[in-house]
Scaffold this motif. Structure first.
Motif, PDB file in Angstrom:
ATOM      1  N   LYS A   1       0.841  -1.200   0.000  1.00 52.97           N
ATOM      2  CA  LYS A   1       0.000   0.000   0.000  1.00 52.97           C
ATOM      3  C   LYS A   1       0.880   1.254   0.000  1.00 52.97           C
ATOM      4  N   ILE A   2       1.911   1.254   0.826  1.00 56.39           N
ATOM      5  CA  ILE A   2       2.821   2.405   0.898  1.00 56.39           C
ATOM      6  C   ILE A   2       3.586   2.550  -0.415  1.00 56.39           C
ATOM      7  N   TYR A   3       3.987   1.439  -1.024  1.00 59.45           N
ATOM      8  CA  TYR A   3       4.656   1.488  -2.328  1.00 59.45           C
ATOM      9  C   TYR A   3       3.765   2.216  -3.331  1.00 59.45           C
ATOM     10  N   ALA A   4       2.504   1.822  -3.398  1.00 61.98           N
ATOM     11  CA  ALA A   4       1.564   2.471  -4.325  1.00 61.98           C
ATOM     12  C   ALA A   4       1.417   3.952  -3.991  1.00 61.98           C
ATOM     13  N   GLU A   5       1.331   4.278  -2.714  1.00 63.90           N
ATOM     14  CA  GLU A   5       1.223   5.692  -2.306  1.00 63.90           C
ATOM     15  C   GLU A   5       2.450   6.493  -2.743  1.00 63.90           C
ATOM     16  N   GLN A   6       3.615   5.868  -2.662  1.00 61.33           N
ATOM     17  CA  GLN A   6       4.857   6.555  -3.008  1.00 61.33           C
ATOM     18  C   GLN A   6       4.992   6.786  -4.502  1.00 61.33           C
ATOM     19  N   TRP A   7       4.576   5.804  -5.317  1.00 58.55           N
ATOM     20  CA  TRP A   7       4.849   5.864  -6.749  1.00 58.55           C
ATOM     21  C   TRP A   7       3.709   6.390  -7.597  1.00 58.55           C
ATOM     22  N   THR A   8       2.480   6.324  -7.123  1.00 58.14           N
ATOM     23  CA  THR A   8       1.360   6.823  -7.932  1.00 58.14           C
ATOM     24  C   THR A   8       1.553   8.285  -8.330  1.00 58.14           C
ATOM     25  N   PRO A   9       1.956   9.161  -7.423  1.00 59.15           N
ATOM     26  CA  PRO A   9       2.163  10.561  -7.849  1.00 59.15           C
ATOM     27  C   PRO A   9       3.471  10.778  -8.619  1.00 59.15           C
ATOM     28  N   ARG A  10       4.309   9.771  -8.726  1.00 60.25           N
ATOM     29  CA  ARG A  10       5.598   9.891  -9.412  1.00 60.25           C
ATOM     30  C   ARG A  10       5.584   9.160 -10.755  1.00 60.25           C
ATOM     31  N   LYS A  11       4.452   9.077 -11.348  1.00 61.21           N
ATOM     32  CA  LYS A  11       4.298   8.394 -12.642  1.00 61.21           C
ATOM     33  C   LYS A  11       5.186   9.099 -13.668  1.00 61.21           C
ATOM     34  N   PRO A  12       6.051   8.352 -14.365  1.00 64.25           N
ATOM     35  CA  PRO A  12       6.963   9.000 -15.311  1.00 64.25           C
ATOM     36  C   PRO A  12       6.216   9.603 -16.510  1.00 64.25           C
ATOM     37  N   ASP A  13       6.819  10.587 -17.106  1.00 63.31           N
ATOM     38  CA  ASP A  13       6.248  11.257 -18.276  1.00 63.31           C
ATOM     39  C   ASP A  13       6.647  10.481 -19.530  1.00 63.31           C
ATOM     40  N   VAL A  14       5.896   9.408 -19.780  1.00 61.20           N
ATOM     41  CA  VAL A  14       6.128   8.545 -20.942  1.00 61.20           C
ATOM     42  C   VAL A  14       4.782   8.281 -21.606  1.00 61.20           C
ATOM     43  N   ASP A  15       4.799   7.683 -22.778  1.00 62.25           N
ATOM     44  CA  ASP A  15       3.570   7.355 -23.505  1.00 62.25           C
ATOM     45  C   ASP A  15       3.045   5.996 -23.039  1.00 62.25           C
ATOM     46  N   PHE A  16       2.164   6.036 -22.038  1.00 63.17           N
ATOM     47  CA  PHE A  16       1.623   4.798 -21.486  1.00 63.17           C
ATOM     48  C   PHE A  16       0.681   4.118 -22.471  1.00 63.17           C
ATOM     49  N   LEU A  17       0.813   2.810 -22.561  1.00 61.07           N
ATOM     50  CA  LEU A  17      -0.113   1.988 -23.332  1.00 61.07           C
ATOM     51  C   LEU A  17      -1.197   1.464 -22.394  1.00 61.07           C
ATOM     52  N   ILE A  18      -0.755   1.069 -21.192  1.00 59.97           N
ATOM     53  CA  ILE A  18      -1.642   0.584 -20.132  1.00 59.97           C
ATOM     54  C   ILE A  18      -1.076   1.114 -18.813  1.00 59.97           C
ATOM     55  N   SER A  19      -1.934   1.715 -17.995  1.00 59.22           N
ATOM     56  CA  SER A  19      -1.426   2.201 -16.708  1.00 59.22           C
ATOM     57  C   SER A  19      -2.485   2.164 -15.611  1.00 59.22           C
ATOM     58  N   ASP A  20      -3.559   1.407 -15.834  1.00 60.20           N
ATOM     59  CA  ASP A  20      -4.635   1.351 -14.844  1.00 60.20           C
ATOM     60  C   ASP A  20      -4.172   0.834 -13.488  1.00 60.20           C
ATOM     61  N   ASP A  21      -3.168  -0.039 -13.480  1.00 54.82           N
ATOM     62  CA  ASP A  21      -2.679  -0.615 -12.224  1.00 54.82           C
ATOM     63  C   ASP A  21      -1.243  -0.183 -11.938  1.00 54.82           C
TER      64      ASP A  21
END
Length: 161
Positions: free
Chosen positions: A123-143
């Motif tokens: 849960k903490i991992y998700a909290e840490q990385w969700t706002p740090r999503k890289p600026d790339v062309d995502f094909l799938i990123s729902d999870d």
């Protein structure tokens, strides 16, 4: 005729190599930067590596996991896990972000183990990385940040937890 064919083949290969070099994608992969269990300090070689990566200025940096040192019973407290992530961001994520280098992560067992008993760390991992999503062309990123895919310069990357 064989010599001419050989020369044409060599010219074709040379042209293809030049075209590949022009479209090269510079990617650096880092892994297992964590210290001992619960550590909030990184070895000096991590600072040196991040400085060198920034000098190289790649198109992308990928971490294949074990960025922090969790996953042990008894579990660390939420505060301890967050302190480890703060230290990681200070040593690695923030300098890469400041340099404008996209940083894609995949959880290792010490970061966000999927085994029973480590749900809080996930849960903490998700909290840490969700706002740090890289600026790339995502094909799938729902999870994101567990399962996702993106494309960069015609190359597809996938993170599979």
């Amino acid at each position: 005729m064989t010599r001419r064919l050989s020369t044409l083949f060599a010219a074709f290969i040379w042209t293809a190599l030049i075209a590949c070099k022009a479209a090269a994608l510079d990617v650096i992969v880092i892994s297992d930067l964590n210290g001992s269990y619960g550590s909030v300090k990184y070895a000096p070689r991590v600072d040196t590596a991040i400085e060198r990566i920034i000098e190289i200025d790649p198109d992308l940096v990928i971490s294949t996991g074990d960025m922090v040192a969790g996953q042990r019973i008894p579990n660390l407290s939420d505060k301890q896990v967050r302190e480890m992530w703060n230290a990681f961001h200070e040593a690695v994520s923030d300098p890469l972000e400041a340099a404008g280098i996209p940083f894609a992560v995949t959880p290792g067992n010490h970061d966000a183990s999927a085994y029973r008993g480590f749900e809080r760390e996930r849960k903490i991992y998700a909290e840490q990385w969700t706002p740090r999503k890289p600026d790339v062309d995502f094909l799938i990123s729902d999870d994101y940040p567990f399962f996702y895919a993106f494309e960069m310069q015609g190359v597809t990357f996938a993170s599979l937890d």
